[in-house]
Scaffold this active site. Structure first.
Site, PDB file in Angstrom:
ATOM      1  N   HIS A 116       1.350   9.767 -55.529  1.00 33.17           N
ATOM      2  CA  HIS A 116       2.404  10.770 -55.525  1.00 33.17           C
ATOM      3  C   HIS A 116       3.561  10.347 -56.425  1.00 33.17           C
ATOM      4  O   HIS A 116       4.225   9.345 -56.172  1.00 33.17           O
ATOM      5  CB  HIS A 116       2.900  10.950 -54.083  1.00 33.17           C
ATOM      6  CG  HIS A 116       3.883  12.059 -53.906  1.00 33.17           C
ATOM      7  ND1 HIS A 116       5.176  11.845 -53.494  1.00 33.17           N
ATOM      8  CD2 HIS A 116       3.744  13.400 -54.076  1.00 33.17           C
ATOM      9  CE1 HIS A 116       5.804  13.001 -53.398  1.00 33.17           C
ATOM     10  NE2 HIS A 116       4.960  13.960 -53.753  1.00 33.17           N
ATOM     11  N   GLU A 146      -0.499  12.321 -59.113  1.00 36.15           N
ATOM     12  CA  GLU A 146       0.179  13.568 -58.757  1.00 36.15           C
ATOM     13  C   GLU A 146       1.518  13.619 -59.463  1.00 36.15           C
ATOM     14  O   GLU A 146       2.248  12.624 -59.511  1.00 36.15           O
ATOM     15  CB  GLU A 146       0.386  13.640 -57.241  1.00 36.15           C
ATOM     16  CG  GLU A 146       0.904  14.988 -56.736  1.00 36.15           C
ATOM     17  CD  GLU A 146       2.414  15.166 -56.823  1.00 36.15           C
ATOM     18  OE1 GLU A 146       2.893  16.309 -56.717  1.00 36.15           O
ATOM     19  OE2 GLU A 146       3.132  14.141 -57.025  1.00 36.15           O
ATOM     20  N   ASP A 163       4.750  16.664 -61.147  1.00 34.45           N
ATOM     21  CA  ASP A 163       5.362  17.993 -61.137  1.00 34.45           C
ATOM     22  C   ASP A 163       5.766  18.333 -62.564  1.00 34.45           C
ATOM     23  O   ASP A 163       5.964  17.431 -63.386  1.00 34.45           O
ATOM     24  CB  ASP A 163       6.616  17.987 -60.253  1.00 34.45           C
ATOM     25  CG  ASP A 163       6.415  17.222 -58.959  1.00 34.45           C
ATOM     26  OD1 ASP A 163       5.944  17.835 -57.993  1.00 34.45           O
ATOM     27  OD2 ASP A 163       6.721  16.010 -58.919  1.00 34.45           O
ATOM     28  N   HIS A 223      10.184  15.985 -60.978  1.00 31.23           N
ATOM     29  CA  HIS A 223      10.154  16.744 -59.732  1.00 31.23           C
ATOM     30  C   HIS A 223      11.330  17.703 -59.578  1.00 31.23           C
ATOM     31  O   HIS A 223      11.147  18.887 -59.286  1.00 31.23           O
ATOM     32  CB  HIS A 223      10.121  15.789 -58.536  1.00 31.23           C
ATOM     33  CG  HIS A 223      10.175  16.488 -57.210  1.00 31.23           C
ATOM     34  ND1 HIS A 223      11.366  16.778 -56.567  1.00 31.23           N
ATOM     35  CD2 HIS A 223       9.186  16.971 -56.428  1.00 31.23           C
ATOM     36  CE1 HIS A 223      11.104  17.411 -55.435  1.00 31.23           C
ATOM     37  NE2 HIS A 223       9.789  17.543 -55.323  1.00 31.23           N
TER      38      HIS A 223
END
Length: 279
Positions: A23, A54, A56, A69
């Site tokens: 993440h 992972e 964004d 993010h």
């Protein structure tokens, strides 16, 4: 409407399960603290054996796609301002934790060619540059796209076609647990994965989403279940015992150790060559 293709038809899901997803590169793994979503954090995860990263995406004012993010620079960088209002030239001067530059998504694709990227589309302006970046790097088979906005997710699916792996948006997740005919709705969803938290707030109270019957129903429909964001070893073991297919974690060291203890290490050992027959 016809059922979606199952996860097994997509190269993105070809690894043995369960899988570990780093993440933001592993945001609370000790060496990565303060440098989430940086090339250094992702490199640390890859070095540890992670194949799934992972991240964004947001777009700058001039359409550059950054792996970041927040919608503003303020929390994690030495600069301020909204990404959507700043040109890339200015964003590129910001430093995460005072040292690391904000990466472009294309840098991740180019630097880690063996990695698979799980991408959360954070803003409407990111849709077009995301589609263009995936096309330019011939990366459809390497990514799974999700979003907290069903509208954004539908736009990416339309643009990139049925070869793109996606995860269920909020409507799909809520529908599994809460709506009448939930399994029928899920059957008609184009998503190959449910990427969900353990609980989801509904009418002001937490409702448990990750239940045995939910995992079993998803598997019957050919879908994977990935749970986020899990940092406790005890909770990781509990979820893996339920049969989830992946865990998204900030504590990538803890998840690595849990997977290894269960006989599914991040980097499987090289198979031994067969014995040579004796003449």
């Amino acid at each position: 409407m016809a059922a979606s293709r199952p996860a097994r038809d997509f190269a993105y899901f070809a690894e043995q399960t369960p899988v570990g997803l780093a993440h933001r590169g592993g945001a609370t793994y000790a060496p990565n603290v303060g440098r989430e979503n940086t090339m250094a954090a992702f490199a640390a995860a890859v070095e540890m054996g992670y194949r799934y990263l992972e991240t964004d995406v947001h777009a700058t004012a001039d359409g550059r796609l950054v792996a970041f993010h927040d919608d503003v620079l303020d929390r994690v960088t030495d600069a301020t301002g909204a990404l959507a209002e700043l040109p890339w030239q200015e964003v590129s001067r910001a430093r995460i934790n005072g040292t690391e530059p904000v990466p472009l998504l294309e840098e991740l694709l180019e630097t880690f060619p063996e990695a698979r990227l799980n991408i959360d589309v954070k803003a409407p302006a990111a849709v077009r540059p995301l589609v263009e970046t995936i096309r330019a790097h011939d990366a459809v088979e390497r990514v799974c796209v999700g979003s907290f906005s069903d509208r954004r997710l539908r736009a990416v699916r339309r643009a990139l076609g049925p070869g793109l792996a996606t995860s269920a948006g909020p409507a799909g997740v809520a529908g599994m647990k809460l709506l009448p005919g939930a399994l029928t709705r899920l059957l008609h969803s184009p998503a190959q994965a449910l990427q969900i938290p353990v609980t989801h707030p509904v009418a002001g109270r937490p409702v448990t989403l990750v239940l045995p019957r939910i995992v079993e129903a998803a598997h019957r429909l050919g879908k994977h279940v990935h749970v986020w964001t899990i940092d406790s070893a005890e909770e990781m073991h509990r979820l893996l015992d339920l049969g989830v297919d992946g865990i998204v974690s900030d504590r990538i060291d803890t998840l690595r150790d849990v997977l290894a203890a269960r006989g599914t290490p991040l980097t499987p050992p090289n198979p031994q060559p067969p014995d040579t027959p004796t003449p």
